[in-house]
Design a protein around this motif. Structure first.
Motif, PDB file in Angstrom:
ATOM      1  N   ALA A 132       0.825  -1.208   0.000  1.00 45.16           N
ATOM      2  CA  ALA A 132       0.000   0.000   0.000  1.00 45.16           C
ATOM      3  C   ALA A 132       0.857   1.255   0.000  1.00 45.16           C
ATOM      4  O   ALA A 132       0.485   2.278  -0.586  1.00 45.16           O
ATOM      5  N   ARG A 133       2.008   1.179   0.668  1.00 43.05           N
ATOM      6  CA  ARG A 133       2.919   2.334   0.701  1.00 43.05           C
ATOM      7  C   ARG A 133       3.766   2.411  -0.572  1.00 43.05           C
ATOM      8  O   ARG A 133       4.565   3.304  -0.730  1.00 43.05           O
ATOM      9  N   TYR A 134       3.614   1.460  -1.466  1.00 45.21           N
ATOM     10  CA  TYR A 134       4.394   1.347  -2.702  1.00 45.21           C
ATOM     11  C   TYR A 134       5.894   1.322  -2.380  1.00 45.21           C
ATOM     12  O   TYR A 134       6.712   2.001  -2.989  1.00 45.21           O
ATOM     13  N   GLU A 135       6.197   0.438  -1.394  1.00 48.10           N
ATOM     14  CA  GLU A 135       7.571   0.257  -0.931  1.00 48.10           C
ATOM     15  C   GLU A 135       7.979  -1.211  -0.974  1.00 48.10           C
ATOM     16  O   GLU A 135       8.878  -1.638  -0.246  1.00 48.10           O
ATOM     17  N   SER A 136       7.332  -2.004  -1.828  1.00 45.44           N
ATOM     18  CA  SER A 136       7.641  -3.425  -1.910  1.00 45.44           C
ATOM     19  C   SER A 136       9.034  -3.637  -2.489  1.00 45.44           C
ATOM     20  O   SER A 136       9.433  -2.955  -3.437  1.00 45.44           O
ATOM     21  N   LEU A 137       9.739  -4.598  -1.907  1.00 43.14           N
ATOM     22  CA  LEU A 137      10.984  -5.058  -2.500  1.00 43.14           C
ATOM     23  C   LEU A 137      10.739  -6.480  -3.001  1.00 43.14           C
ATOM     24  O   LEU A 137       9.601  -6.847  -3.307  1.00 43.14           O
ATOM     25  N   LEU A 138      11.770  -7.275  -3.126  1.00 44.44           N
ATOM     26  CA  LEU A 138      11.589  -8.629  -3.637  1.00 44.44           C
ATOM     27  C   LEU A 138      11.063  -9.550  -2.531  1.00 44.44           C
ATOM     28  O   LEU A 138      11.365  -9.359  -1.355  1.00 44.44           O
ATOM     29  N   GLY A 139      10.250 -10.527  -2.915  1.00 44.61           N
ATOM     30  CA  GLY A 139       9.773 -11.524  -1.972  1.00 44.61           C
ATOM     31  C   GLY A 139       8.661 -11.098  -1.038  1.00 44.61           C
ATOM     32  O   GLY A 139       8.693 -11.461   0.147  1.00 44.61           O
ATOM     33  N   PRO A 140       7.641 -10.339  -1.501  1.00 39.49           N
ATOM     34  CA  PRO A 140       6.546  -9.964  -0.602  1.00 39.49           C
ATOM     35  C   PRO A 140       5.570 -11.114  -0.394  1.00 39.49           C
ATOM     36  O   PRO A 140       5.529 -12.066  -1.179  1.00 39.49           O
ATOM     37  N   ASP A 141       4.785 -11.035   0.692  1.00 40.71           N
ATOM     38  CA  ASP A 141       3.639 -11.928   0.807  1.00 40.71           C
ATOM     39  C   ASP A 141       2.379 -11.074   0.653  1.00 40.71           C
ATOM     40  O   ASP A 141       2.460  -9.883   0.365  1.00 40.71           O
ATOM     41  N   GLN A 142       1.233 -11.696   0.800  1.00 40.05           N
ATOM     42  CA  GLN A 142      -0.023 -10.981   0.604  1.00 40.05           C
ATOM     43  C   GLN A 142      -0.474 -10.316   1.905  1.00 40.05           C
ATOM     44  O   GLN A 142      -0.488 -10.933   2.955  1.00 40.05           O
ATOM     45  N   ASP A 143      -0.862  -9.057   1.800  1.00 42.47           N
ATOM     46  CA  ASP A 143      -1.570  -8.339   2.861  1.00 42.47           C
ATOM     47  C   ASP A 143      -2.648  -7.525   2.165  1.00 42.47           C
ATOM     48  O   ASP A 143      -2.335  -6.581   1.423  1.00 42.47           O
ATOM     49  N   ASN A 144      -3.900  -7.891   2.374  1.00 44.48           N
ATOM     50  CA  ASN A 144      -4.989  -7.201   1.683  1.00 44.48           C
ATOM     51  C   ASN A 144      -6.260  -7.247   2.503  1.00 44.48           C
ATOM     52  O   ASN A 144      -6.361  -7.982   3.496  1.00 44.48           O
ATOM     53  N   ALA A 145      -7.220  -6.449   2.103  1.00 46.55           N
ATOM     54  CA  ALA A 145      -8.506  -6.381   2.784  1.00 46.55           C
ATOM     55  C   ALA A 145      -9.562  -5.988   1.759  1.00 46.55           C
ATOM     56  O   ALA A 145      -9.246  -5.701   0.589  1.00 46.55           O
ATOM     57  N   MET A 146     -10.814  -5.978   2.191  1.00 49.46           N
ATOM     58  CA  MET A 146     -11.893  -5.610   1.286  1.00 49.46           C
ATOM     59  C   MET A 146     -12.946  -4.790   2.026  1.00 49.46           C
ATOM     60  O   MET A 146     -13.318  -5.107   3.159  1.00 49.46           O
ATOM     61  N   ILE A 147     -13.360  -3.702   1.389  1.00 51.04           N
ATOM     62  CA  ILE A 147     -14.493  -2.913   1.866  1.00 51.04           C
ATOM     63  C   ILE A 147     -15.670  -3.219   0.955  1.00 51.04           C
ATOM     64  O   ILE A 147     -15.551  -3.171  -0.274  1.00 51.04           O
ATOM     65  N   ILE A 148     -16.822  -3.538   1.540  1.00 51.18           N
ATOM     66  CA  ILE A 148     -18.036  -3.796   0.779  1.00 51.18           C
ATOM     67  C   ILE A 148     -19.020  -2.676   1.095  1.00 51.18           C
ATOM     68  O   ILE A 148     -19.172  -2.279   2.261  1.00 51.18           O
ATOM     69  N   ASP A 149     -19.669  -2.147   0.074  1.00 55.35           N
ATOM     70  CA  ASP A 149     -20.657  -1.097   0.299  1.00 55.35           C
ATOM     71  C   ASP A 149     -21.784  -1.637   1.175  1.00 55.35           C
ATOM     72  O   ASP A 149     -22.095  -2.832   1.153  1.00 55.35           O
ATOM     73  N   ASP A 150     -22.394  -0.761   1.956  1.00 61.27           N
ATOM     74  CA  ASP A 150     -23.426  -1.199   2.901  1.00 61.27           C
ATOM     75  C   ASP A 150     -24.625  -1.826   2.189  1.00 61.27           C
ATOM     76  O   ASP A 150     -25.008  -1.401   1.092  1.00 61.27           O
ATOM     77  N   TYR A 151     -25.189  -2.831   2.834  1.00 66.22           N
ATOM     78  CA  TYR A 151     -26.355  -3.543   2.308  1.00 66.22           C
ATOM     79  C   TYR A 151     -27.198  -4.005   3.493  1.00 66.22           C
ATOM     80  O   TYR A 151     -26.713  -4.074   4.634  1.00 66.22           O
ATOM     81  N   PRO A 152     -28.466  -4.339   3.277  1.00 66.54           N
ATOM     82  CA  PRO A 152     -29.338  -4.773   4.381  1.00 66.54           C
ATOM     83  C   PRO A 152     -28.852  -6.086   4.989  1.00 66.54           C
ATOM     84  O   PRO A 152     -28.322  -6.953   4.286  1.00 66.54           O
ATOM     85  N   ASP A 153     -29.041  -6.238   6.285  1.00 66.79           N
ATOM     86  CA  ASP A 153     -28.594  -7.434   6.987  1.00 66.79           C
ATOM     87  C   ASP A 153     -29.187  -8.714   6.402  1.00 66.79           C
ATOM     88  O   ASP A 153     -28.514  -9.757   6.387  1.00 66.79           O
ATOM     89  N   HIS A 154     -30.440  -8.645   5.923  1.00 67.81           N
ATOM     90  CA  HIS A 154     -31.080  -9.876   5.454  1.00 67.81           C
ATOM     91  C   HIS A 154     -30.435 -10.418   4.171  1.00 67.81           C
ATOM     92  O   HIS A 154     -30.706 -11.550   3.784  1.00 67.81           O
ATOM     93  N   ARG A 155     -29.553  -9.633   3.546  1.00 69.30           N
ATOM     94  CA  ARG A 155     -28.867 -10.085   2.336  1.00 69.30           C
ATOM     95  C   ARG A 155     -27.424 -10.515   2.635  1.00 69.30           C
ATOM     96  O   ARG A 155     -26.644 -10.744   1.714  1.00 69.30           O
ATOM     97  N   HIS A 156     -27.085 -10.636   3.905  1.00 67.18           N
ATOM     98  CA  HIS A 156     -25.690 -10.879   4.264  1.00 67.18           C
ATOM     99  C   HIS A 156     -25.158 -12.189   3.682  1.00 67.18           C
ATOM    100  O   HIS A 156     -24.051 -12.217   3.113  1.00 67.18           O
ATOM    101  N   VAL A 157     -25.883 -13.280   3.830  1.00 68.65           N
ATOM    102  CA  VAL A 157     -25.399 -14.573   3.339  1.00 68.65           C
ATOM    103  C   VAL A 157     -25.139 -14.508   1.844  1.00 68.65           C
ATOM    104  O   VAL A 157     -24.104 -14.977   1.339  1.00 68.65           O
ATOM    105  N   GLU A 158     -26.070 -13.905   1.117  1.00 70.62           N
ATOM    106  CA  GLU A 158     -25.945 -13.799  -0.346  1.00 70.62           C
ATOM    107  C   GLU A 158     -24.748 -12.935  -0.745  1.00 70.62           C
ATOM    108  O   GLU A 158     -23.897 -13.360  -1.547  1.00 70.62           O
ATOM    109  N   ILE A 159     -24.676 -11.728  -0.168  1.00 69.07           N
ATOM    110  CA  ILE A 159     -23.672 -10.764  -0.629  1.00 69.07           C
ATOM    111  C   ILE A 159     -22.288 -11.089  -0.076  1.00 69.07           C
ATOM    112  O   ILE A 159     -21.292 -11.108  -0.816  1.00 69.07           O
ATOM    113  N   ASP A 160     -22.203 -11.377   1.220  1.00 63.76           N
ATOM    114  CA  ASP A 160     -20.896 -11.709   1.761  1.00 63.76           C
ATOM    115  C   ASP A 160     -20.374 -13.018   1.174  1.00 63.76           C
ATOM    116  O   ASP A 160     -19.160 -13.171   0.978  1.00 63.76           O
TER     117      ASP A 160
END
Length: 375
Positions: free
Chosen positions: A111-139
């Motif tokens: 994220a800091r655009y400071e990767s050198l050789l041999g990185p591993d994965q570090d990531n996350a996800m933001i999902i736009d808000d949705y009604p709770d009753h759709r959680h199983v479907e959307i998540d």
């Protein structure tokens, strides 16, 4: 071992008659880009190409901090390709289009655009808000996406995060409102684990999806954390967990217990770069700065916030660049000998002047960390 350096392509830029010979300048990269731009190139081959790219960039006399930005750009491209391939696969399997907006985030050095050789994965996800009753479907949809693109990157050569900091896990895949609520919980007191998790999230950059979601998360972080004094105090205290590679006499020394490969090795990533990066991050949170890259943060802390003097900013920038150079040089040596590109640096490979300069840089970083810790 000293590698004989090839003549820089910049020396071939001018023909004898004074005209420009741009082909001489571009030749070291043309064959690489012709290969990587082929639609038949797999993610595995594209990632394997990265070391050749780095060697070509060294041929252009680029400093390590510039090369690290290009490595990071290349890794971000691989992320986008892995995500798009995963989405195509899901469409073919009748999952359809993403049900709501989302944003995949790079975390850490990527994220800091400071990767050198041999990185591993570090990531996350933001999902736009949705009604709770759709959680199983959307998540469920985004869980499948997270599992697929992280698996593809792992197969390509960017391994899964051993700490499980990835969008395939619910901890790092949430609705925007859930991320904001999570930050409120994490910052409500001074529990070490919560501060550590927040520190991971603070260095983020959107790589795919709707970047507006990342902007809104950043605004929430800037509005929440500086108003949490207990949390901020613990964030400062955690700097003690990242000691610089110096003994009590100011000499270069590896930290006991780090399982050094030999007595002339120091972990320059954990005992040099990370203390600096962490202290700069904390200072930016205090001053509500939105910059993510360490270089940009150091510049902003001088020019925008006046939290650092021009001399401090310049000195820490120079130290940061030299540490990156030292680490990249060691990683290239490791790769050439078939070894892992990790954070260890062999002091036996450094000239006396390099060791003296490294000691000076580590001393400046140690003083800066202490200043931020005690402020």
């Amino acid at each position: 071992m000293r590698v004989v350096h090839r003549a820089s392509p910049w020396r071939s830029l001018l023909n004898a008659d004074g005209t420009l010979d741009t082909s001489a300048l571009t030749a070291p990269l043309v064959h690489l880009f012709n290969y990587i731009s082929s639609p038949q190139t797999s993610l595995v081959d594209a990632y394997a190409w990265q070391l050749s790219l780095v060697e070509s960039l060294v041929h252009y006399d680029l400093p390590a901090w510039r090369i690290s930005q290009i490595i990071s750009d290349h890794n971000a491209m691989l992320y986008r390709q892995a995500i798009e391939l995963s989405l195509d696969e899901m469409r073919a399997q009748s999952w359809g289009e993403p049900p709501v907006d989302y944003c995949v985030l790079l975390l850490g050095s990527a994220a800091r655009y400071e990767s050198l050789l041999g990185p591993d994965q570090d990531n996350a996800m933001i999902i736009d808000d949705y009604p709770d009753h759709r959680h199983v479907e959307i998540d469920g949809y985004f869980q499948a996406l997270g599992e697929r693109f992280t698996a593809r990157l792992d197969e390509a050569g960017i391994p899964l995060c051993r700490g499980h900091v990835m969008a395939r896990w619910p901890m790092w895949r949430k609705r925007l409102s859930e991320w904001c609520a999570q930050l409120a919980i994490w910052s409500a007191d001074r529990q070490v684990k919560r501060v550590q998790q927040t520190n991971i999230l603070l260095d983020f950059s959107p790589v795919a999806g709707n970047p507006a979601l990342a902007e809104r998360l950043g605004e929430n972080i800037a509005a929440t954390l500086p108003k949490a004094p207990l949390f901020m105090h613990e964030m400062a205290a955690l700097l003690d967990e990242l000691p610089v590679a110096l003994d009590r006499f100011g000499r270069i020394a590896s930290r006991p217990g780090l399982a050094a490969p030999h007595d002339q090795a120091i972990n320059l990533k954990h005992q040099g770069l990370m203390p600096l990066v962490s202290a700069v991050r904390l200072l930016c949170v205090r001053h509500q700065r939105h910059e993510i890259a360490t270089r940009e943060r150091l510049i902003a802390l001088n020019h925008e916030s006046r939290a650092l003097t021009s001399m401090q900013s310049d000195m820490l920038l120079a130290a940061f660049e030299r540490l990156q150079q030292c680490l990249l040089d060691q990683q290239r040596v490791n790769k050439a000998h078939g070894h892992a590109a990790d954070g260890w640096v062999d002091l036996r490979h450094l000239r006396e002047d390099q060791r003296l300069l490294l000691k000076f840089d580590l001393q400046q970083i140690k003083a800066f960390v202490k200043q931020v810790r005690n402020a």
